[in-house]
Each structure stands twice: as structure tokens, then as C-alpha cells.
Design a protein around this motif. Structure first.
Motif, mmCIF file in Angstrom:
data_model
loop_
_atom_site.group_PDB
_atom_site.id
_atom_site.type_symbol
_atom_site.label_atom_id
_atom_site.label_comp_id
_atom_site.label_asym_id
_atom_site.label_seq_id
_atom_site.Cartn_x
_atom_site.Cartn_y
_atom_site.Cartn_z
ATOM 1 N N TYR A 99 -16.451 12.443 -17.747
ATOM 2 C CA TYR A 99 -15.664 11.134 -17.234
ATOM 3 C C TYR A 99 -14.659 10.534 -18.253
ATOM 4 O O TYR A 99 -15.236 10.324 -19.365
ATOM 5 C CB TYR A 99 -16.711 10.062 -16.913
ATOM 6 N N VAL A 100 -13.433 10.703 -17.930
ATOM 7 C CA VAL A 100 -12.229 10.208 -18.727
ATOM 8 C C VAL A 100 -11.975 8.841 -18.393
ATOM 9 O O VAL A 100 -11.513 8.558 -17.553
ATOM 10 C CB VAL A 100 -11.109 11.038 -18.740
ATOM 11 N N VAL B 88 -14.324 9.589 -24.239
ATOM 12 C CA VAL B 88 -14.882 10.621 -22.869
ATOM 13 C C VAL B 88 -16.236 10.830 -22.880
ATOM 14 O O VAL B 88 -17.156 10.864 -23.944
ATOM 15 C CB VAL B 88 -14.171 11.975 -23.119
ATOM 16 N N LYS B 89 -16.762 10.340 -21.543
ATOM 17 C CA LYS B 89 -18.298 10.509 -21.355
ATOM 18 C C LYS B 89 -18.686 11.791 -20.928
ATOM 19 O O LYS B 89 -18.131 12.300 -19.999
ATOM 20 C CB LYS B 89 -18.588 9.312 -20.501
ATOM 21 N N LEU B 90 -19.681 12.227 -21.681
ATOM 22 C CA LEU B 90 -20.425 13.634 -21.141
ATOM 23 C C LEU B 90 -21.734 13.101 -20.312
ATOM 24 O O LEU B 90 -22.658 12.649 -21.470
ATOM 25 C CB LEU B 90 -20.573 14.587 -22.000
ATOM 26 N N VAL B 91 -22.010 13.367 -19.093
ATOM 27 C CA VAL B 91 -23.179 13.129 -18.658
ATOM 28 C C VAL B 91 -24.183 14.494 -18.437
ATOM 29 O O VAL B 91 -23.255 15.248 -17.860
ATOM 30 C CB VAL B 91 -23.182 12.549 -17.408
ATOM 31 N N ARG B 92 -25.216 14.573 -18.980
ATOM 32 C CA ARG B 92 -25.929 15.908 -19.002
ATOM 33 C C ARG B 92 -27.373 15.750 -18.681
ATOM 34 O O ARG B 92 -27.972 14.689 -19.108
ATOM 35 C CB ARG B 92 -25.912 16.511 -20.466
ATOM 36 N N HIS B 93 -27.790 16.277 -17.735
ATOM 37 C CA HIS B 93 -29.336 16.222 -17.192
ATOM 38 C C HIS B 93 -30.268 17.188 -18.131
ATOM 39 O O HIS B 93 -30.321 18.210 -18.371
ATOM 40 C CB HIS B 93 -29.419 16.423 -15.962
ATOM 41 N N GLU B 94 -31.166 16.194 -18.969
ATOM 42 C CA GLU B 94 -31.893 16.709 -19.874
ATOM 43 C C GLU B 94 -33.444 16.254 -19.591
ATOM 44 O O GLU B 94 -33.521 15.140 -19.739
ATOM 45 C CB GLU B 94 -31.314 16.370 -21.325
ATOM 46 N N GLY C 87 -35.445 15.918 -17.583
ATOM 47 C CA GLY C 87 -35.499 15.235 -16.547
ATOM 48 C C GLY C 87 -34.853 14.037 -16.335
ATOM 49 O O GLY C 87 -35.057 13.107 -15.491
ATOM 50 N N MET C 88 -34.067 13.665 -17.163
ATOM 51 C CA MET C 88 -33.364 12.511 -17.173
ATOM 52 C C MET C 88 -31.811 12.704 -17.428
ATOM 53 O O MET C 88 -31.336 13.699 -18.145
ATOM 54 C CB MET C 88 -33.855 11.584 -18.288
ATOM 55 N N ASP C 89 -31.025 11.742 -17.122
ATOM 56 C CA ASP C 89 -29.234 11.892 -17.281
ATOM 57 C C ASP C 89 -29.250 11.134 -18.472
ATOM 58 O O ASP C 89 -29.578 10.043 -18.808
ATOM 59 C CB ASP C 89 -28.548 11.418 -16.223
ATOM 60 N N GLN C 90 -28.721 11.923 -19.540
ATOM 61 C CA GLN C 90 -27.967 11.523 -21.074
ATOM 62 C C GLN C 90 -26.759 11.489 -20.997
ATOM 63 O O GLN C 90 -25.997 12.330 -20.535
ATOM 64 C CB GLN C 90 -28.758 12.382 -21.886
ATOM 65 N N THR C 91 -26.143 10.247 -21.748
ATOM 66 C CA THR C 91 -24.811 10.013 -21.743
ATOM 67 C C THR C 91 -24.333 10.022 -23.209
ATOM 68 O O THR C 91 -24.805 9.667 -24.028
ATOM 69 C CB THR C 91 -24.433 8.806 -21.073
ATOM 70 N N TYR C 92 -23.164 11.076 -23.566
ATOM 71 C CA TYR C 92 -22.623 11.102 -24.801
ATOM 72 C C TYR C 92 -21.229 10.836 -24.776
ATOM 73 O O TYR C 92 -20.450 10.838 -23.831
ATOM 74 C CB TYR C 92 -22.904 12.408 -25.362
ATOM 75 N N THR C 93 -21.016 10.166 -25.878
ATOM 76 C CA THR C 93 -19.358 9.636 -25.908
ATOM 77 C C THR C 93 -18.864 10.575 -27.117
ATOM 78 O O THR C 93 -19.076 10.920 -28.034
ATOM 79 C CB THR C 93 -19.276 8.273 -26.557
ATOM 80 N N LEU C 94 -17.666 11.138 -26.407
ATOM 81 C CA LEU C 94 -16.806 12.261 -27.480
ATOM 82 C C LEU C 94 -15.509 11.659 -27.619
ATOM 83 O O LEU C 94 -14.764 11.101 -26.699
ATOM 84 C CB LEU C 94 -16.769 13.450 -26.377
ATOM 85 N N ASP C 95 -14.871 12.133 -28.650
ATOM 86 C CA ASP C 95 -13.613 11.723 -29.049
ATOM 87 C C ASP C 95 -12.760 12.779 -29.250
ATOM 88 O O ASP C 95 -12.939 13.801 -30.332
ATOM 89 C CB ASP C 95 -13.427 11.025 -30.549
ATOM 90 N N PHE C 96 -11.980 13.154 -28.316
ATOM 91 C CA PHE C 96 -10.995 14.381 -28.013
ATOM 92 C C PHE C 96 -9.897 14.419 -29.121
ATOM 93 O O PHE C 96 -9.083 15.377 -29.418
ATOM 94 C CB PHE C 96 -10.386 14.496 -26.797
ATOM 95 N N THR C 97 -9.745 13.350 -29.944
ATOM 96 C CA THR C 97 -8.704 13.133 -30.668
ATOM 97 C C THR C 97 -9.033 13.598 -32.222
ATOM 98 O O THR C 97 -8.508 13.900 -33.246
ATOM 99 C CB THR C 97 -7.939 12.022 -30.958
#
Length: 224
Positions: A187-188, A150-156, A158-168
Motif C-alpha cells: 500500500y503506497v 510504503v506499507k507491506l501487509v503479510r500474513h504470518e 495466522g496474523m496480518d503483520q504490517t511493515y514500513t518500507l522506504d523505497f528511497t
């Protein structure tokens, strides 16, 4: 397993805040509240605030500030609401002996997209929203959702950063991203099976097209 600590969201441009000031002297506190300041002849505060945020709340402007009655322009971008509360109470001590400030965010928005049952943007009545709660707002993942990517997009900064998360992962509740920030996007992704089904390789399509044309030409040659 250590639980993630909620430290509060950081205020951003476009945030709309409901800020209320209370004190023992109800009359003295009136000029500091949007709800009652029209009853006080403080035209300067009235004009400044109405031009900035209107009657619904205090809007954080493009420069990261709000216009507060009597106190004037206050830079708030990057603060948590608890930090802003402490800052306002300190400033108000010049006018009130016992000020108490309460702050609520009126437009805390998160977006959930991809393989979820109800994708879209959601507005929460509180800024304390977890990854699991956001997923619940969107009706949970579909059967084709990849819970490990699962992708997490966060504005930090001044830029968009993307992190990958494991919900399991059982440690998801201790993730530094467990509590969402204003305007976060989840984003799933589709799982491997759906990717295979949905994948259309342009080169493969071209090969099939060439083969089809060759068969058609061969049929014409044989016919004649």
C-alpha cells in the motif's frame, strides 16, 4: 551492499501447484503425473486427486496438504518449493530409480494499492517477485505517492503483520522483505501535500457551519 537472498516462498492454503515427475523409464513415471495418470488403471489415485484439485494442478487444502498420485496425502504448508521438491524426490525413490521433480506455482498473487497508476491484484508466472517488480506491475507510483512510507501487509503465523518500507533507501534490495510472499499487499500512502488537500477535519467543518449560521442570524437581526 549485500543483496537479499531469495529463499523461496512458503506454501499456503489455496496455492495451486503444477508438479511434474520425470525419470528415465517413461512408462513407470506415468502414474505420478496428472497429465498421464488417466492412462494408468490407478483408480484410487485418480479419484482422490480429482476431488482435491481437479485437472489444473495440486491445490493446497485447508489443512495444508495435497493429494499426490500413489503417494497419497502430503502435508506441504510452510514448505518452500525446493523443500517440497526434495521431499517428493525422496518419497519417489521407493518407486523410481532416478526421479526428477519440477514444481511451478500457478496462482502467485500480490496486491498493490494506494498511490499507484494501476492498483489491483496481479498474478505472476513465477514466485520470485521483488518489491520493485511489484511496483512495476502497478505502473509505478503516482506523483503523490510517498516513497518513504510504503506499507507491506503479510500474513504470518495466522496474523496480518504490517511493515514500513522506504523505497528511497539505497539498501532496499537487501531488505528481508525485498522478495514478496504469496498474497502480500503493498500500500503506497499519499504524500504530505495530498494528505493536507484530502484532509477534511470534522471539527473544522462544524466550526464553519456554526459561523455560517451566526452570520445568517446576524443578517436577519440587522435587516429587522
Amino acid at each position: 551492499m549485500q543483496q537479499a537472498v531469495f529463499e523461496g516462498t512458503h506454501l499456503q492454503t489455496g496455492d495451486l501447484l503444477d508438479i511434474r515427475v520425470s525419470a528415465f523409464d517413461e512408462y513407470a513415471v506415468r502414474p505420478f503425473n496428472l497429465q498421464t495418470m488417466n492412462q494408468v488403471g490407478n483408480n484410487e489415485s485418480k479419484i482422490s486427486q480429482s476431488s482435491q484439485s481437479g485437472p489444473q494442478g495440486y491445490l493446497v487444502d485447508e489443512e495444508g496438504a495435497i493429494i499426490f498420485p500413489v503417494l497419497g496425502r502430503i502435508f506441504v504448508k510452510g514448505m518452500t518449493m525446493s523443500q517440497l521438491r526434495a521431499d517428493l524426490e525422496k518419497k519417489l525413490l521407493e518407486y523410481l530409480s532416478d526421479p526428477l521433480v519440477s514444481i511451478r506455482q500457478l496462482n502467485f498473487n500480490i496486491t498493490v494499492l494506494g498511490e499507484v497508476k494501476k492498483p489491483g491484484q496481479y498474478t505472476s508466472p513465477t514466485d520470485k517477485v521483488t518489491l520493485l517488480q511489484a511496483l512495476g506491475m502497478a505502473g509505478d507510483m503516482t506523483d503523490n505517492g510517498d516513497r518513504t512510507q510504503v506499507k507491506l501487509v503479510r500474513h504470518e503465523n495466522g496474523m496480518d503483520q504490517t511493515y514500513t518500507l522506504d523505497f528511497t533507501d539505497k539498501n532496499i534490495t537487501s531488505s528481508p522483505y525485498y522478495y514478496l510472499q504469496q498474497n502480500d499487499v503493498l500500500y503506497v500512502q499519499p504524500d504530505a501535500n495530498k494528505k493536507i488537500i484530502a484532509n477534511v477535519n470534522p471539527n473544522r467543518t462544524l466550526v464553519f457551519s456554526v459561523i455560517g449560521t451566526a452570520i445568517a442570524l446576524l443578517s436577519l437581526i440587522i435587516r429587522f
